[in-house]
Design an enzyme around this catalytic site. Structure first.
Site, mmCIF file in Angstrom:
data_model
loop_
_atom_site.group_PDB
_atom_site.id
_atom_site.type_symbol
_atom_site.label_atom_id
_atom_site.label_comp_id
_atom_site.label_asym_id
_atom_site.label_seq_id
_atom_site.Cartn_x
_atom_site.Cartn_y
_atom_site.Cartn_z
ATOM 1 C CG ASN A 133 -1.761 1.172 1.406
ATOM 2 O OD1 ASN A 133 -1.830 2.019 0.503
ATOM 3 N ND2 ASN A 133 -2.418 1.284 2.547
ATOM 4 C CE LYS A 159 -0.298 3.129 4.718
ATOM 5 N NZ LYS A 159 -0.256 3.243 6.171
ATOM 6 C CG HIS A 164 -6.018 1.643 5.047
ATOM 7 N ND1 HIS A 164 -5.615 2.613 5.932
ATOM 8 C CD2 HIS A 164 -4.982 0.785 4.934
ATOM 9 C CE1 HIS A 164 -4.371 2.358 6.325
ATOM 10 N NE2 HIS A 164 -3.969 1.242 5.732
ATOM 11 C CD GLU A 218 -3.201 5.316 6.648
ATOM 12 O OE1 GLU A 218 -3.173 5.419 5.417
ATOM 13 O OE2 GLU A 218 -2.279 4.782 7.298
ATOM 14 C CD GLU A 237 -3.717 -2.807 7.196
ATOM 15 O OE1 GLU A 237 -2.545 -2.936 6.791
ATOM 16 O OE2 GLU A 237 -4.433 -1.845 6.899
ATOM 17 N N GLY A 276 2.033 2.132 10.784
ATOM 18 C CA GLY A 276 2.939 3.257 10.641
ATOM 19 C C GLY A 276 3.611 3.670 11.939
ATOM 20 C CB SER A 317 4.866 -1.903 12.012
ATOM 21 O OG SER A 317 4.414 -0.575 12.249
ATOM 22 N N GLY A 343 4.715 1.280 4.822
ATOM 23 C CA GLY A 343 6.030 1.918 4.702
ATOM 24 C C GLY A 343 7.087 1.058 4.021
HETATM 25 P P1 PGA Z 1 2.576 0.142 7.712
HETATM 26 O O1 PGA Z 1 1.116 0.341 7.028
HETATM 27 O O2 PGA Z 1 3.145 -1.132 7.136
HETATM 28 O O3 PGA Z 1 3.345 1.350 7.313
HETATM 29 O O4 PGA Z 1 2.341 0.039 9.175
HETATM 30 C C1 PGA Z 1 0.271 -0.747 6.797
HETATM 31 C C2 PGA Z 1 -1.015 -0.263 6.160
HETATM 32 O O5 PGA Z 1 -1.490 0.818 6.517
HETATM 33 O O6 PGA Z 1 -1.591 -0.949 5.285
#
Ligand code: PGA
Length: 250
Positions: A9, A11, A95, A97, A167, A173, A212, A234
């Protein structure tokens, strides 16, 4: 045996030029490998450039967000039909976010998954609890409520095409990963819930872990019996890290 799925992803990162460049590196790094399904989710504006690079490579492209309708007076939105035309075969729905910053609702996630399926996209339905909800002992209640709402509008044939991503919001993140045991516990509970409510798909649907994920923890997470892949934020922006995570799925 469920085939691993590793999703990146991206983002709100990488415009068309940078996204295409990353796609070239990824395509070349994974050439000839077939140990997992791999899909990347560029920002919508970068989808055509990435789709052109990955065409014929076996790597998939997905859209991070769609509206529940195909077209109309919805300034700023993108639709599943258009994402499909631009080269996508996958989509994310729900998601955290989107839930947090764009007021996405449980019912909206189901409507978007349904619209995506109608247009020929495979949805990855994202669910997960906040830290506050975890501390209050509400992990199963929250994740199962989110999942129930997302799956409710789908027909049996559509259900078979869905992927779920667990998640935990507190792990996204933050560098804070759920331990493999913590993640497996939730995945097993979700699998049990599927057996109770959707037995036809309970053993075949893939449930990814996200939050993460990095090369150093990928193998231990992906080694859990009910973790069928990863949704990576990330670390998916760096070819070496993303390939390292795919290595962890072997
Ligand atoms: P992250 O994000 O690996 O940066 O924690 C995962 C995601 O939001 O899908």
């Amino acid at each position: 045996m469920r085939r691993p799925l590793i999703a990146g992803n991206w983002k709100l990162n990488l415009g068309p030029g940078a996204a295409a460049a990353l796609a070239v590196f990824l395509r070349d790094a994974l050439a000839g490998r077939d140990d997992a399904d791999v899909v990347v989710f560029p920002t919508a504006l970068s989808i055509p450039a990435v789709a052109a690079v990955l065409d014929g490579s076996g790597l998939g492209v997905g859209v991070q967000e769609i509206a529940a309708v195909a077209s109309g007076a919805m300034t700023g939105a993108n639709s599943a039909v258009m994402a499909r035309e631009a080269g996508c075969t996958w989509m994310l729905a729900g998601h955290s976010e989107r839930r947090q910053y764009f007021a996405e609702t449980d019912a909206g996630v189901g409507a978007k998954a349904k619209a995506g399926l109608a247009a020929g996209l495979y949805p990855i339905v994202c669910i997960g609890e906040t830290l506050e909800e975890r501390r209050a002992g509400r992990v199963d209640e929250v994740t199962q409520r989110q999942l129930a709402a997302a799956l409710a509008p789908l027909s049996p044939a559509e259900l078979a095409l869905v992927t779920i991503a667990y998640e935990p919001v507190w792990a996204i993140g933050t560098g804070e990963t759920a331990t493999p045991e913590q993640a497996q516990e939730v995945h097993a509970a979700l699998r049990g819930w599927l057996h109770a409510h959707y037995p036809a798909i309970a053993d075949t649907v893939r449930v990814l872990y996200g939050g993460s994920v990095k090369p150093s923890n990928a193998a231990s997470l992906l080694g859990q019996p009910d973790i069928d892949g990863a949704l990576v934020g990330g670390a998916s922006l760096m070819v070496g890290d993303f390939v390292g995570i795919i290595d962890g799925a072997r």
